[in-house]
Enzyme design. Sequence first.
Site, mmCIF file in Angstrom:
data_model
loop_
_atom_site.group_PDB
_atom_site.id
_atom_site.type_symbol
_atom_site.label_atom_id
_atom_site.label_comp_id
_atom_site.label_asym_id
_atom_site.label_seq_id
_atom_site.Cartn_x
_atom_site.Cartn_y
_atom_site.Cartn_z
ATOM 1 N N LYS A 115 0.842 -1.207 0.000
ATOM 2 C CA LYS A 115 0.000 0.000 0.000
ATOM 3 C C LYS A 115 0.872 1.251 0.000
ATOM 4 C CE LYS A 115 -4.110 -1.782 0.133
ATOM 5 N NZ LYS A 115 -4.740 -2.021 -1.124
ATOM 6 N N LYS A 195 -7.109 -10.953 -10.828
ATOM 7 C CA LYS A 195 -8.226 -11.278 -9.940
ATOM 8 C C LYS A 195 -9.408 -10.371 -10.248
ATOM 9 C CE LYS A 195 -8.867 -9.677 -5.218
ATOM 10 N NZ LYS A 195 -8.554 -9.724 -3.825
ATOM 11 N N LYS A 198 -13.312 -4.753 -8.574
ATOM 12 C CA LYS A 198 -13.945 -3.528 -9.047
ATOM 13 C C LYS A 198 -12.901 -2.494 -9.478
ATOM 14 C CE LYS A 198 -17.193 -0.044 -7.401
ATOM 15 N NZ LYS A 198 -18.343 0.180 -6.510
HETATM 16 P P1 AMP Z 1 -12.615 -7.055 -1.357
HETATM 17 O O1 AMP Z 1 -13.780 -6.572 -2.162
HETATM 18 O O2 AMP Z 1 -11.356 -7.158 -2.139
HETATM 19 O O3 AMP Z 1 -12.461 -6.356 -0.038
HETATM 20 O O4 AMP Z 1 -12.959 -8.562 -0.989
HETATM 21 C C1 AMP Z 1 -14.037 -8.956 -0.168
HETATM 22 C C2 AMP Z 1 -14.011 -10.460 -0.042
HETATM 23 O O5 AMP Z 1 -14.248 -11.064 -1.309
HETATM 24 C C3 AMP Z 1 -12.661 -10.998 0.465
HETATM 25 O O6 AMP Z 1 -12.927 -11.946 1.481
HETATM 26 C C4 AMP Z 1 -12.023 -11.661 -0.723
HETATM 27 O O7 AMP Z 1 -11.372 -12.837 -0.345
HETATM 28 C C5 AMP Z 1 -13.191 -11.957 -1.648
HETATM 29 N N1 AMP Z 1 -12.819 -11.701 -3.049
HETATM 30 C C6 AMP Z 1 -12.671 -10.496 -3.637
HETATM 31 N N2 AMP Z 1 -12.341 -10.620 -4.940
HETATM 32 C C7 AMP Z 1 -12.263 -11.954 -5.176
HETATM 33 C C8 AMP Z 1 -11.971 -12.745 -6.333
HETATM 34 N N3 AMP Z 1 -11.697 -12.187 -7.505
HETATM 35 N N4 AMP Z 1 -11.996 -14.081 -6.198
HETATM 36 C C9 AMP Z 1 -12.277 -14.668 -5.028
HETATM 37 N N5 AMP Z 1 -12.564 -13.985 -3.904
HETATM 38 C C10 AMP Z 1 -12.565 -12.646 -3.972
#
Ligand code: AMP
Length: 329
Positions: A115, A195, A198
């Site tokens: 970060k 991955k 958004k």
């Molecule tokens: P985030 O939106 O990155 O804070 O992620 C929220 C949750 O969704 C976390 O627990 C991540 O592990 C899961 N997550 C986010 N993006 C992915 C992805 N592309 N594939 C699998 N899990 C995801």
Amino acid sequence: MFCMKGRVFSGARPTGRQHIGNYLGAIQNYVKLQDDYDCIYCIVDIHALTTLEETSVLQDNIREMMLDWLAAGLDPARSILFVQSHVPEVMELHTLLSMVTPLSWLLRVATFKEKAKQQPQNVNYGLVGYPVLMTADIVLYKADTVPVGEDQLPHLELAREIVRRFHTFFGATFPEPNAKLTDFPLVMGLDGARKMSKSLDNQIELAASPKDTAKRVMTAVTDPARRYRTDPGHPTICNVFTLHHFFNDGLVSQIERECMAADRGCVACKQQLAQGINGSLQPFRDRRAEIAARRGYVEEVMADGARRARAIAVETLKEVKYKMRLLPR
Ligand code: AMP
Ligand code: TRP
């Protein structure tokens, strides 16, 4: 309500409308855990401030995310669903835990270093303390089980170390929290290379309209070696094929065969994927629209969640202060 079962806590940053990566990687798992644990799920708005310079989207993001959670089956009658800042005791516990957390532990956390590189103009104090706040989240509710993705394992290890250190100074107080890895691998985005996220604009939102879903799916990158319709495809390296497993499960072997024999083209394959996604998500989308139309409902869920979370938080904080001699014996 909270007695023999283990207690789950998980948090997610308020990123707004959730995508199928969030669903397969986190939400689906949260929903299932409700059967076996007392669950507390939190939208971590304070954590979001460590990376957000523009906060005007925050309230919308929280509401959209809660709507997705509710429509996906997180049940406010069984679980506590709340917003982190609505239970301010977490910030007090964060400060107290920071007194037993060596700075050196925090400076070597990989996500902090990342970060700091990503936002050199905003290497704020909160960013260093991120894992301490996360520890406070978990132990404030004495949770023993924390469902997370693999990327969060170093944070969880640090949480356990902070708990142990607190115990050596002030006596046993919290369960040592265990990570519970979600059973789903990383869901890749429409670019097929990174991955689904958004911030990378490669996502498919759960709440998108069928038409928008189809439009976005048509932009998906397939097997790059397949230049002409007559070239045989390589499904194992194609993310569209991977997504078929989730949304067109019964058709996977047929799709694989046809792709490898060049009997099906990528356009038709993507159209079929869009159909599968739209078909699978229709019940979710109907439920979401119905919940969104109930005036004041989401706010009520969050207020009730905060009230129930706070009742637990106040007790833990009292115990912590007593042990640290901030309260007289
Ligand atoms: P985030 O939106 O990155 O804070 O992620 C929220 C949750 O969704 C976390 O627990 C991540 O592990 C899961 N997550 C986010 N993006 C992915 C992805 N592309 N594939 C699998 N899990 C995801
Ligand atoms: N750091 C987590 C993430 O980025 C979110 C989070 C905050 C969390 N507090 C938590 C996860 C407590 C599990 C438990 O995804």
